[in-house]
Design an enzyme around this catalytic site. Sequence first.
Site, PDB file in Angstrom:
ATOM      1  N   ARG A  11      -3.783  -0.799   5.585  1.00  0.00           N
ATOM      2  CA  ARG A  11      -4.117  -1.736   5.010  1.00  0.00           C
ATOM      3  C   ARG A  11      -3.258  -2.419   4.905  1.00  0.00           C
ATOM      4  O   ARG A  11      -3.508  -4.236   4.325  1.00  0.00           O
ATOM      5  CB  ARG A  11      -4.758  -0.883   3.802  1.00  0.00           C
ATOM      6  CG  ARG A  11      -5.487   0.015   3.579  1.00  0.00           C
ATOM      7  CD  ARG A  11      -5.669   0.772   1.999  1.00  0.00           C
ATOM      8  NE  ARG A  11      -4.264   1.430   1.725  1.00  0.00           N
ATOM      9  CZ  ARG A  11      -4.552   2.386   0.269  1.00  0.00           C
ATOM     10  NH1 ARG A  11      -5.363   2.260  -0.917  1.00  0.00           N
ATOM     11  NH2 ARG A  11      -3.184   3.000   0.223  1.00  0.00           N
TER      12      ARG A  11
ATOM     13  N   ASP B 130      -7.859   3.733   1.135  1.00  0.00           N
ATOM     14  CA  ASP B 130      -6.796   4.110   2.017  1.00  0.00           C
ATOM     15  C   ASP B 130      -8.230   4.585   3.164  1.00  0.00           C
ATOM     16  O   ASP B 130      -8.311   5.584   3.014  1.00  0.00           O
ATOM     17  CB  ASP B 130      -6.104   5.076   1.350  1.00  0.00           C
ATOM     18  CG  ASP B 130      -4.868   5.894   1.955  1.00  0.00           C
ATOM     19  OD1 ASP B 130      -5.305   5.344   3.620  1.00  0.00           O
ATOM     20  OD2 ASP B 130      -3.962   6.660   1.824  1.00  0.00           O
TER      21      ASP B 130
ATOM     22  N   CYS C 248       1.030  -1.695   0.256  1.00  0.00           N
ATOM     23  CA  CYS C 248      -0.161  -0.014   0.159  1.00  0.00           C
ATOM     24  C   CYS C 248       1.084   1.065   0.065  1.00  0.00           C
ATOM     25  O   CYS C 248       1.892   0.720  -0.253  1.00  0.00           O
ATOM     26  CB  CYS C 248      -1.124   0.507   1.493  1.00  0.00           C
ATOM     27  SG  CYS C 248      -0.405  -0.544   2.699  1.00  0.00           S
TER      28      CYS C 248
END
Length: 161
Positions: A19, A126, A13
């Site tokens: 994440r 996100d 990420c």
Amino acid sequence: MPSSEYWNILFVCLGNICRSPLAEAIVRQMARRRHLDGRYRFASAGTGDWHVGRGADPRSVETAARYGLDLSSHRARQITGKDIADWHWFVAMDRSNRQDLLDMGAPEERVLLMRQFEGVHLDVPDPYYGGPEGFDRVYHMLLQNAEALLDYLEALRGSPG
Ligand code: 4NP
């Protein structure tokens, strides 16, 4: 691809604090449940360097803990050229992460999107700038796709060549 009895799967990420550490932990736990943990190694990295050396975002740590996953030892790191050479598969959380991996020279056929198996939604959003509920949403999104990701990799492993 690098030769190894394990397939090495790197979740990627932007910051490696929200994440991808969660994705890594969820898929590792699922692989263990499916008795596949001897076949894979999992890790995660970020394309950015802002949080290198820091722990996972506390909201990710809390979300993980609610579902029995421990992110307390995670330390963020930035992906390097050596990672591109060393890892077999890259699982990007969103299309921007995917493009960054391709720009670094990752072979296109080895870059997967975490949500590509859903077919419709491609990005794990996100959650960094949102509230804690965004992290729970991301957790379930990752969980929903973890099985399909392992199925995909297992099918490839089973096929000759
Ligand atoms: P992640 O979330 O990519 O899921 O770890 C982010 C964490 C930090 C930032 C952006 C995204 N940041 O801009 O600092």
